[in-house]
Scaffold this active site. Sequence first.
Site, mmCIF file in Angstrom:
data_model
loop_
_atom_site.group_PDB
_atom_site.id
_atom_site.type_symbol
_atom_site.label_atom_id
_atom_site.label_comp_id
_atom_site.label_asym_id
_atom_site.label_seq_id
_atom_site.Cartn_x
_atom_site.Cartn_y
_atom_site.Cartn_z
ATOM 1 N N CYS A 114 14.899 14.302 34.416
ATOM 2 C CA CYS A 114 16.117 14.168 34.511
ATOM 3 C C CYS A 114 16.604 13.676 36.025
ATOM 4 O O CYS A 114 17.611 12.819 36.177
ATOM 5 C CB CYS A 114 17.109 15.445 34.441
ATOM 6 N N HIS A 146 19.665 20.218 37.870
ATOM 7 C CA HIS A 146 19.735 19.472 36.880
ATOM 8 C C HIS A 146 20.686 18.090 37.121
ATOM 9 O O HIS A 146 21.851 18.439 37.590
ATOM 10 C CB HIS A 146 20.178 20.103 35.589
#
EC number: 3.4.22.45
Length: 890
Positions: free
Chosen positions: A143, A215
Amino acid sequence: MSASSSRQLFDCGSLDWPNKSLFGDPTTRDVMHEHISSTWNAVIRRHMLAPNADAETILGRDGLPSAQFDAYGAMLPSFIQALNAPTTRLRITHRCPTAESILCADASHAPWLYMANNVCAYEATHLKPVQTFIAFDFAHGYCYLSLFIPLSFRITFENARSFSRFLEQLPDILGAYPTLAAIYKTMLFAIRLFPEVLQAPIPIIAKRPGVLQFHVSDARGLPPSWFPMKCGSVRSFVALITNNLNSDLLDGIVGSNGDGEHYTNWNSGHDHWIVNRFITVRDLHSSLKSALDVDLDTEGGRNAVLDLLLDLGVTNLVRREKRFPAHFQGAESVYLLLSCERVGNELVAVQDALQEPLANHSGLDLRALIINLGGLPSRHSDICYTRNIFENDNHLVWNFEFYRIASITRNAQIDRDMLSSSMANLFSNFVSESSNGQYRVKEPRPIAQYRVEHDEPVASGAPSAWWQVLIGITTAILGAIIFFLWRCFLRAKRVKFQAKDSFPWFTTSGDDDSPPPPGDSPSHPPGRSPDRVLPRTVVRDLSFNDDDDLHSVDLDEAGSRFGEVVSLIARGNLRELAGAIPESLSNLTLLQTSASGSGFYTMVALYLATLGDAITAFHEHNDASPTTTQSLRTVELQLEARGLRFNEAGTPANLIQRGVNSSVGRALVRLTQSALLATGEKFRTRMATTLERIAAERLNTLTAYDQRVIEMTTELLAAIKTALEVERSELTPHLANAEALLQVYNNLFSTDYASASLLALRREMILRSAEGRVGEQPTSASDAANEELVQRSMTKLDKEIELFQAQIDSQRRAVTITEASNLRENILQPINTVANIAMAGAFLRGGARHRMPGMPDVAAPMPNPFRAFSGRGHSLTTTRSGGLFRRPRV
């Protein structure tokens, strides 16, 4: 894969709800540079989340879902109910602790950040959409690539190609699940190379509460209760981390949980370690001591020891998910590889001795053999392993710990040094304990090492040159003595030869006159008839005189063997010549030193030596060097001008050249290439055609090279056919056998062929292996993990194919180097042979000239000195060799 982006700016200065509708105005789309866009397409294909994967959850370290995107959507209650998980696990809000507040902020008052909008990602410090891809999501662990998408729109035209290379290498360098510190260092590197990205916005980086897990958000929004970091651009991100370099949060991973600890770069080439047998030195000595306690004079005792030796060691000591043991407590805890061929041969020898009848070996003999097995670690210390040695020799890295490569290499060298110094003592102790002092191992003499440190450079006097002068004078005296003795030897030969008058005259006038009777003198001295004129096409050699020809040879003196050689040359049978050349050369050597016409004998010996090498190269390698062929043709023209006849069908040099051009082996190699490039039914048809051609050619007379080609081709095609027809459960050994035979085939015949059928089988086997490891799981979360594993397996497959292609390229370079070496050898070998034989003939010809009886002593003209080379020679130095064998630049 289109690289679409959204750009719609809203600058409200805070995280409050925006005063303007997010989707009321039409969006404007920017286009990246062509090179950057193509690079992103390649990165996306490798690291995108599979379309059928579950993109709505993030896995925790325990393997269970830790969060779901779109937390404020209607699916959250159903999600919690389906998981049967407590609500506290997936709660939406959470207090930001003090330890995390230095990097993160509480965003519970901005619920839109946790919603999926399917349009864009947001920047943290200012609520505005960030340019990003919206048609897909990156795979778990990658990510962080979303951070570099907005940077791609800020790159100038001059830096486009450099930034493309930077993006292409980025996933391989960082890998999956890098730390926040690694992302920080990468950003610093990007700013240094591309200063224009300093003000570029970045998507929100969110942290999971209480866990070192980050994230990078995308269009799915933030996971519930996760805290956004206090940065919205490259500049603010770098400044935030720089001011908190001592924080433990920098060790957190960016991405979701991985698939467990494993060797990062383990590939199929390391799978053999799974089935290899290992044993510690302590267990080996303990087992051997137990064997020595058994009565070896009985059959039952020998069978018990045999069973013990057959069960030595353990397998499955290391594999991709199982690290090599690290319990290193001295040399006795080192692991010895029992599957090595050298160790296996010694074990098999002892096992064979145990299985022989009792009368062949006594108990004491068997005890000595078993005690000798205790020295396996000391005799084969190169196959003794610790964790550091194993990982260093196989270039393995555990769980992306690439930063430990330097320490692993250093510790491996320390372990090697320790093993080399302590293994001998271990063996001595084992022998002393197991034999109760009856046997002793000779201890190596210790070598004292001293280290002297000089504060000042040592001053030494000028070296004396008297010893060099003495060596020179001694060498000159010895050379003069040898030369004097050699001249005396030649004079003795002349006196002895002149005293005999037993050879008749042999005329070469070309008429039908018969030789004169033995008592009469000849009508004219022997020599070349004036009516015999050499053709203009003959290449003359200045090292031979005009009177050295077949007509000046006394056949009675030469004997029947020389006549047989002349007949063999006239017939032109290469196989007969190859068998007769070694004996003929020894006879010609004798004739050169003791018969008249030695120049002609020297020329024939030169021709036969060169011809023998050429016939051997033709029969064994189907090779005819142009230099060797040219040398043969030159000598053949000279011999033909001097009266030697050749076969009307062609000279031996012509026959060799024709044989190379019409070689059966070369034709079969080309047919084999055509069969290897085909697949399916075409391969079987071409294989049948090749085998029919082989069956037809077996009935003919073949060279050793042709027979070797027939045997290797038949074995290779049979192995490929077996690999294609065998059951998939038994495919691995047959496929490995076929690939090994193909490699041997390429090495033997200097080819670089590849089998399309074998490559297809190898790819199918790897795909099946990857699918077999995935299995079936009952939940949707496990299906996502399975899809992730399939994606990783496909990535591993691509890397293995790239490694296989690199191996093929290295083999091609090795074949090129071998061909260059063979070419140089083929050029120098005939030249050296010609020079050695010609110089020997020229040196020995001085004593044989005076053998003719009855000739008055007249002053003969000084012959031209023989010179093997007329031009400046090539210097074969290390510089040229280094240039030949230098590794090509990639």
